[in-house]
Design a protein around this motif. Structure first.
Motif, short mmCIF file in Angstrom:
data_model
loop_
_atom_site.label_atom_id
_atom_site.label_comp_id
_atom_site.label_asym_id
_atom_site.label_seq_id
_atom_site.Cartn_x
_atom_site.Cartn_y
_atom_site.Cartn_z
N THR A 74 29.19 36.78 52.08
CA THR A 74 30.16 37.17 51.05
C THR A 74 29.70 36.73 49.67
O THR A 74 29.80 37.49 48.70
N VAL A 75 29.18 35.51 49.58
CA VAL A 75 28.68 35.01 48.29
C VAL A 75 27.52 35.86 47.79
O VAL A 75 27.45 36.22 46.60
N MET A 76 26.61 36.22 48.68
CA MET A 76 25.45 37.01 48.29
C MET A 76 25.86 38.40 47.82
O MET A 76 25.36 38.91 46.80
N VAL A 77 26.77 39.03 48.56
CA VAL A 77 27.18 40.40 48.22
C VAL A 77 28.01 40.44 46.95
O VAL A 77 27.87 41.34 46.12
N ASN A 78 28.88 39.44 46.78
CA ASN A 78 29.82 39.47 45.65
C ASN A 78 29.49 38.47 44.55
O ASN A 78 30.36 38.13 43.74
N ALA A 79 28.25 37.99 44.51
CA ALA A 79 27.88 37.00 43.49
C ALA A 79 28.10 37.51 42.08
O ALA A 79 28.40 36.75 41.16
N ARG A 80 27.97 38.84 41.89
CA ARG A 80 28.14 39.42 40.55
C ARG A 80 29.53 39.14 39.99
O ARG A 80 29.72 39.10 38.77
N HIS A 81 30.52 38.92 40.85
CA HIS A 81 31.89 38.69 40.39
C HIS A 81 32.02 37.36 39.65
O HIS A 81 32.95 37.17 38.86
N ILE A 82 31.09 36.44 39.93
CA ILE A 82 31.10 35.18 39.18
C ILE A 82 30.92 35.46 37.69
O ILE A 82 31.63 34.90 36.84
N PHE A 83 29.99 36.36 37.39
CA PHE A 83 29.70 36.68 35.99
C PHE A 83 30.84 37.49 35.36
O PHE A 83 31.17 37.31 34.20
N TYR A 84 31.42 38.39 36.15
CA TYR A 84 32.58 39.13 35.66
C TYR A 84 33.70 38.15 35.31
O TYR A 84 34.34 38.25 34.25
N GLY A 85 33.95 37.22 36.24
CA GLY A 85 35.05 36.28 36.05
C GLY A 85 34.86 35.41 34.83
O GLY A 85 35.81 35.18 34.07
N ILE A 86 33.65 34.92 34.63
CA ILE A 86 33.37 34.08 33.47
C ILE A 86 33.66 34.82 32.17
O ILE A 86 34.24 34.26 31.24
N SER A 87 33.27 36.09 32.12
CA SER A 87 33.47 36.86 30.89
C SER A 87 34.95 37.19 30.64
O SER A 87 35.31 37.56 29.52
N MET A 88 35.81 37.04 31.67
CA MET A 88 37.22 37.36 31.52
C MET A 88 38.10 36.13 31.35
O MET A 88 39.33 36.25 31.28
N LEU A 89 37.50 34.95 31.27
CA LEU A 89 38.29 33.73 31.19
C LEU A 89 39.23 33.73 29.99
O LEU A 89 40.42 33.42 30.12
N ASP A 90 38.71 34.07 28.82
CA ASP A 90 39.55 34.07 27.62
C ASP A 90 40.58 35.19 27.66
O ASP A 90 41.73 35.00 27.24
N ARG A 91 40.19 36.35 28.17
CA ARG A 91 41.09 37.51 28.17
C ARG A 91 42.28 37.30 29.08
O ARG A 91 43.40 37.71 28.76
#
Length: 239
Positions: A74-91
């Motif tokens: 799951t981590v390998m397949v969805n690792a990209r969501h870490i970067f999505y999440g970081i960019s949405m922290l302020d929003r």
């Protein structure tokens, strides 16, 4: 509020077209492995992970699989969501009670719709994000249920049906390209992905590409922030 819901619905129409057909593919695949509607419905409601759900079909149908294997996959397949999440922290910081659901439903396509912000009445900004996320979730569930039902009623050859995922990404990318004020982010994503594809190969390029995109966009944001600060200082000096 009605206008906000309408705007959210209109924004998700491209995702509707992709999610319904992709969800149908998932429902058919689950049915071909012997899993009926309850399984399909539960996975689409509580996992809602797109490509990971397709991978999960093989995991749950392949016999005894350890929790560690599932977690690492799951981590390998969805690792990209870490970067999505970081960019949405302020929003999403002031989203209040909506925040847990917004985090849970932050898929690739939902991210592409909300990352440009809301151009309407800003007091309904978080309502817009919520309904975009909710509509996208509903489209995926709808498609999955239809696919499961069709699998029970009609015989299907499912070879190649998951190409709907590729078609959906292309549709969302084109829509964002048309409506975005800047193409820097899209171009960065394409170039980083192509570069990493050549360097690491088709099976290993995704995570390096995400890291490269994150680094480039972080540097870009810092440069833009510094330019803004310099302009502000210059204007203050002129005053």
């Amino acid at each position: 509020m009605k206008q906000t819901i309408k705007n959210a619905f209109i924004s998700t129409v491209p995702v509707l077209a992709g999610y319904v057909f992709l969800g149908i593919a998932f429902g058919l695949l689950m049915n071909s492995k012997g899993f009926g509607l309850p399984w399909v419905l539960c996975m689409s409601v509580f996992i809602f992970a797109g490509s990971m759900q397709f991978v999960a079909v093989d995991l749950i149908s392949g016999g005894a699989v350890s929790l560690l294997t599932v977690a690492l996959t799951t981590v390998m397949v969805n690792a990209r969501h870490i970067f999505y999440g970081i960019s949405m922290l302020d929003r999403y910081k002031k989203a209040g009670a909506r925040k847990p659901y917004l985090i849970f439903t932050l898929t690739d396509e939902t991210y592409s719709l909300v990352c440009n912000g809301y151009k309407g009445d800003q007091k309904h900004e978080y309502d817009y994000y919520f309904f975009v996320s909710l509509f996208d979730h509903c489209w995926w569930i709808l498609g999955s249920v239809i696919g499961s039902a069709l699998g029970e009623l009609l015989p299907f050859n499912i070879v190649g049906i998951d190409f709907a995922l590729t078609a959906l990404f292309v549709t969302v990318f084109c829509d964002q390209w048309i409506h975005s004020d800047t193409h820097f982010y899209a171009i960065t994503g394409v170039l980083a992905s192509v570069l990493c594809l050549f360097i690491f190969g088709a099976d290993n390029f995704l995570i390096p590409a995400m890291i490269l995109i994150f680094v480039v966009l972080s540097v870009y944001k810092l440069v833009q922030k510094k330019k803004g600060a310099n302009v502000a200082d210059s204007e203050a000096g002129d005053v």
